[in-house]
Each structure stands twice: as C-alpha cells, then as structure tokens.
Design a protein around this motif. Structure first.
Motif, PDB file in Angstrom:
ATOM      1  N   ALA A  46       0.834  -1.211   0.000  1.00  0.00           N
ATOM      2  CA  ALA A  46       0.000   0.000   0.000  1.00  0.00           C
ATOM      3  C   ALA A  46       0.865   1.256   0.000  1.00  0.00           C
ATOM      4  CB  ALA A  46      -0.939  -0.001   1.201  1.00  0.00           C
ATOM      5  N   ARG A  47       2.025   1.185   0.673  1.00  0.00           N
ATOM      6  CA  ARG A  47       2.951   2.337   0.718  1.00  0.00           C
ATOM      7  C   ARG A  47       3.921   2.344  -0.455  1.00  0.00           C
ATOM      8  NH1 ARG A  47       3.139   0.539   6.139  1.00  0.00           N
ATOM      9  NH2 ARG A  47       5.147  -0.406   5.736  1.00  0.00           N
ATOM     10  N   LYS A  48       3.756   1.349  -1.350  1.00  0.00           N
ATOM     11  CA  LYS A  48       4.628   1.192  -2.518  1.00  0.00           C
ATOM     12  C   LYS A  48       6.090   1.007  -2.110  1.00  0.00           C
ATOM     13  CE  LYS A  48       1.435   3.618  -5.606  1.00  0.00           C
ATOM     14  NZ  LYS A  48       0.402   2.720  -5.229  1.00  0.00           N
ATOM     15  N   GLN A  49       6.277   0.290  -1.001  1.00  0.00           N
ATOM     16  CA  GLN A  49       7.610  -0.055  -0.500  1.00  0.00           C
ATOM     17  C   GLN A  49       7.999  -1.418  -1.059  1.00  0.00           C
ATOM     18  OE1 GLN A  49       7.231  -0.117   3.798  1.00  0.00           O
ATOM     19  NE2 GLN A  49       9.264   0.717   3.995  1.00  0.00           N
ATOM     20  N   ILE A  69       5.635 -15.741   2.213  1.00  0.00           N
ATOM     21  CA  ILE A  69       4.798 -14.654   2.747  1.00  0.00           C
ATOM     22  C   ILE A  69       3.874 -14.116   1.664  1.00  0.00           C
ATOM     23  CG2 ILE A  69       4.840 -12.298   3.678  1.00  0.00           C
ATOM     24  CD1 ILE A  69       7.572 -13.082   4.995  1.00  0.00           C
ATOM     25  N   THR A  70       4.445 -13.803   0.505  1.00  0.00           N
ATOM     26  CA  THR A  70       3.666 -13.133  -0.538  1.00  0.00           C
ATOM     27  C   THR A  70       2.866 -14.090  -1.425  1.00  0.00           C
ATOM     28  OG1 THR A  70       5.577 -13.125  -2.014  1.00  0.00           O
ATOM     29  CG2 THR A  70       5.239 -11.159  -0.624  1.00  0.00           C
ATOM     30  N   GLY A  71       3.314 -15.330  -1.568  1.00  0.00           N
ATOM     31  CA  GLY A  71       2.631 -16.296  -2.426  1.00  0.00           C
ATOM     32  C   GLY A  71       1.147 -16.438  -2.123  1.00  0.00           C
ATOM     33  N   PRO A  72       0.793 -16.682  -0.847  1.00  0.00           N
ATOM     34  CA  PRO A  72      -0.634 -16.810  -0.526  1.00  0.00           C
ATOM     35  C   PRO A  72      -1.436 -15.536  -0.816  1.00  0.00           C
ATOM     36  CG  PRO A  72       0.712 -17.737   1.242  1.00  0.00           C
ATOM     37  CD  PRO A  72       1.639 -17.033   0.294  1.00  0.00           C
ATOM     38  N   LEU A  73      -0.802 -14.377  -0.689  1.00  0.00           N
ATOM     39  CA  LEU A  73      -1.485 -13.109  -0.984  1.00  0.00           C
ATOM     40  C   LEU A  73      -1.729 -12.971  -2.481  1.00  0.00           C
ATOM     41  CD1 LEU A  73       0.521 -10.808   1.455  1.00  0.00           C
ATOM     42  CD2 LEU A  73      -1.756 -11.803   1.816  1.00  0.00           C
ATOM     43  N   THR A  74      -0.773 -13.433  -3.272  1.00  0.00           N
ATOM     44  CA  THR A  74      -0.921 -13.417  -4.728  1.00  0.00           C
ATOM     45  C   THR A  74      -2.018 -14.399  -5.134  1.00  0.00           C
ATOM     46  OG1 THR A  74       1.407 -12.822  -4.986  1.00  0.00           O
ATOM     47  CG2 THR A  74       0.308 -13.748  -6.916  1.00  0.00           C
ATOM     48  N   GLU A  75      -2.020 -15.586  -4.510  1.00  0.00           N
ATOM     49  CA  GLU A  75      -3.043 -16.594  -4.813  1.00  0.00           C
ATOM     50  C   GLU A  75      -4.449 -16.082  -4.490  1.00  0.00           C
ATOM     51  OE1 GLU A  75      -1.981 -20.251  -2.815  1.00  0.00           O
ATOM     52  OE2 GLU A  75       0.032 -20.183  -3.711  1.00  0.00           O
ATOM     53  N   ARG A  76      -4.561 -15.272  -3.449  1.00  0.00           N
ATOM     54  CA  ARG A  76      -5.864 -14.711  -3.086  1.00  0.00           C
ATOM     55  C   ARG A  76      -6.286 -13.580  -4.017  1.00  0.00           C
ATOM     56  NH1 ARG A  76      -5.860 -14.236   3.553  1.00  0.00           N
ATOM     57  NH2 ARG A  76      -8.062 -14.769   3.501  1.00  0.00           N
ATOM     58  N   ASP A  82       4.761  -6.709  -6.337  1.00  0.00           N
ATOM     59  CA  ASP A  82       4.838  -5.948  -5.077  1.00  0.00           C
ATOM     60  C   ASP A  82       3.663  -4.983  -4.919  1.00  0.00           C
ATOM     61  OD1 ASP A  82       7.151  -7.156  -4.260  1.00  0.00           O
ATOM     62  OD2 ASP A  82       8.384  -5.347  -4.271  1.00  0.00           O
ATOM     63  N   ALA A  83       2.688  -5.051  -5.838  1.00  0.00           N
ATOM     64  CA  ALA A  83       1.598  -4.072  -5.842  1.00  0.00           C
ATOM     65  C   ALA A  83       0.286  -4.686  -5.342  1.00  0.00           C
ATOM     66  CB  ALA A  83       1.397  -3.530  -7.249  1.00  0.00           C
ATOM     67  N   LEU A  84      -0.476  -3.868  -4.622  1.00  0.00           N
ATOM     68  CA  LEU A  84      -1.817  -4.278  -4.195  1.00  0.00           C
ATOM     69  C   LEU A  84      -2.748  -4.244  -5.392  1.00  0.00           C
ATOM     70  CD1 LEU A  84      -2.825  -2.435  -0.885  1.00  0.00           C
ATOM     71  CD2 LEU A  84      -2.453  -4.857  -1.209  1.00  0.00           C
ATOM     72  N   THR A  85      -3.598  -5.247  -5.493  1.00  0.00           N
ATOM     73  CA  THR A  85      -4.653  -5.226  -6.506  1.00  0.00           C
ATOM     74  C   THR A  85      -5.843  -4.467  -5.905  1.00  0.00           C
ATOM     75  OG1 THR A  85      -5.654  -7.239  -5.667  1.00  0.00           O
ATOM     76  CG2 THR A  85      -3.944  -7.499  -7.369  1.00  0.00           C
ATOM     77  N   GLU A  87      -8.687  -5.733  -5.282  1.00  0.00           N
ATOM     78  CA  GLU A  87      -9.208  -6.650  -4.257  1.00  0.00           C
ATOM     79  C   GLU A  87      -8.344  -6.583  -2.988  1.00  0.00           C
ATOM     80  OE1 GLU A  87     -10.424 -11.348  -3.824  1.00  0.00           O
ATOM     81  OE2 GLU A  87     -10.063 -10.529  -5.823  1.00  0.00           O
ATOM     82  N   GLY A  88      -7.034  -6.477  -3.180  1.00  0.00           N
ATOM     83  CA  GLY A  88      -6.108  -6.347  -2.055  1.00  0.00           C
ATOM     84  C   GLY A  88      -6.341  -5.058  -1.286  1.00  0.00           C
ATOM     85  N   GLU A  89      -6.624  -3.981  -2.017  1.00  0.00           N
ATOM     86  CA  GLU A  89      -6.919  -2.692  -1.358  1.00  0.00           C
ATOM     87  C   GLU A  89      -8.170  -2.800  -0.499  1.00  0.00           C
ATOM     88  OE1 GLU A  89      -6.981   0.597  -4.107  1.00  0.00           O
ATOM     89  OE2 GLU A  89      -5.005   0.073  -4.895  1.00  0.00           O
ATOM     90  N   ARG A  90      -9.203  -3.457  -1.027  1.00  0.00           N
ATOM     91  CA  ARG A  90     -10.444  -3.640  -0.252  1.00  0.00           C
ATOM     92  C   ARG A  90     -10.184  -4.502   0.987  1.00  0.00           C
ATOM     93  NH1 ARG A  90     -12.525  -3.839  -5.426  1.00  0.00           N
ATOM     94  NH2 ARG A  90     -12.492  -6.109  -5.517  1.00  0.00           N
ATOM     95  N   ALA A  91      -9.411  -5.566   0.812  1.00  0.00           N
ATOM     96  CA  ALA A  91      -9.097  -6.456   1.942  1.00  0.00           C
ATOM     97  C   ALA A  91      -8.301  -5.707   3.008  1.00  0.00           C
ATOM     98  CB  ALA A  91      -8.314  -7.672   1.446  1.00  0.00           C
ATOM     99  N   LEU A  92      -7.311  -4.932   2.578  1.00  0.00           N
ATOM    100  CA  LEU A  92      -6.493  -4.171   3.529  1.00  0.00           C
ATOM    101  C   LEU A  92      -7.344  -3.141   4.257  1.00  0.00           C
ATOM    102  CD1 LEU A  92      -3.766  -3.540   4.804  1.00  0.00           C
ATOM    103  CD2 LEU A  92      -3.284  -2.046   2.863  1.00  0.00           C
ATOM    104  N   GLU A  93      -8.257  -2.509   3.555  1.00  0.00           N
ATOM    105  CA  GLU A  93      -9.138  -1.519   4.178  1.00  0.00           C
ATOM    106  C   GLU A  93     -10.002  -2.184   5.266  1.00  0.00           C
ATOM    107  OE1 GLU A  93     -12.781   1.302   2.731  1.00  0.00           O
ATOM    108  OE2 GLU A  93     -11.057   1.138   1.376  1.00  0.00           O
ATOM    109  N   ALA A  94     -10.555  -3.352   4.964  1.00  0.00           N
ATOM    110  CA  ALA A  94     -11.378  -4.076   5.943  1.00  0.00           C
ATOM    111  C   ALA A  94     -10.533  -4.514   7.142  1.00  0.00           C
ATOM    112  CB  ALA A  94     -12.042  -5.280   5.280  1.00  0.00           C
ATOM    113  N   LEU A  95      -9.330  -5.012   6.878  1.00  0.00           N
ATOM    114  CA  LEU A  95      -8.433  -5.433   7.966  1.00  0.00           C
ATOM    115  C   LEU A  95      -8.026  -4.236   8.822  1.00  0.00           C
ATOM    116  CD1 LEU A  95      -6.178  -7.892   5.971  1.00  0.00           C
ATOM    117  CD2 LEU A  95      -7.556  -8.497   7.968  1.00  0.00           C
TER     118      LEU A  95
END
Length: 130
Positions: A46-49, A69-76, A82-85, A87-95
């Motif tokens: 999210a911070r583009k780090q 670490i990142t594989g399961p996040l990519t699979e989801r 290294d970028a949020l999709t 769907e990833g942005e929505r998930a991070l917002e909910a978390l």
C-alpha cells in the motif's frame, strides 16, 4: 522506588503487554487467514515499498522466505508482484478497520495524555539503557 503489594516491576508489565498485544493481533489476523508478516507485506504494498526492504528484519536472504509470505497473498488475488490489486486494497481496508477497532479496545479508558506520557517514559528508559 518502592513497590508494595501485588505491584510488579515495569519489565514484567512491558513483557506482559507485549505478549498480550502479539496474541491479540495474531488472533485478529488468523481470523482472516493471515500472518503478521502478510499484514506487513500488504501495508508495504500500500505504501509502494519494496517487500524485501519492508520485511528485511524478518528475512534471512532466502528468496523462498519472501515467497512463503507473498505467495498466498498473490493466490488470493490481493497482490500482483509488489503491488496491491483492487481486491487487495479492499481487503487491507477491511483489515485496517478491524485493527483500528482492536486498538480502541486496547486503549479503552486511557487518555491520549496518559498514552503519550507512557510512550515518552518508555522511550526515555530505552535511551537510558542504550
């Protein structure tokens, strides 16, 4: 300094709070099938780090560690490289909403001034010890 009754020294309380915070955070993330490192990876994205920089303290240099670490996040579908999709942005917002609510629970009944004073005291103690 005088301690009476059941009062425990500051070291005991620091360790106890750390243990309870870790357990609380772990429970919160586990409910969503995540690890603490995956939470950190999502925030880094999210911070583009770069992931390797954000997670460096927890990696030995073996690329398989980062992939674990990142594989399961990519699979989801939450990460693409290294970028949020979206769907990833929505998930991070909910978390993040859940994390903020948990932090409110943790600091219930503690004023901002008390919290800041506690942080200041611990920071100064750390500086004295260093």
């Amino acid at each position: 300094m005088h301690m009476s009754g059941d009062n425990k020294p500051i070291g005991w309380w620091v360790k106890e709070v750390d243990r309870l915070l870790e357990a609380s955070f772990e429970r919160l993330l586990t409910d969503d099938g995540l690890t603490r490192r995956q939470w950190q990876a999502l925030n880094a994205a999210a911070r583009k780090q770069p992931m390797t920089a954000a997670l460096a303290p927890f990696l030995s240099g073996d690329p398989a560690e980062l992939a674990a670490i990142t594989g399961p996040l990519t699979e989801r579908g939450w990460l693409a490289g290294d970028a949020l999709t979206a769907e990833g942005e929505r998930a991070l917002e909910a978390l993040t909403t859940k994390v903020i609510a948990e932090r409110r629970t943790i600091t219930n009944g503690i004023t901002d001034a008390d919290y800041l004073a506690t942080i200041d005291v611990l920071r100064r103690m750390a500086a004295n010890l260093a």
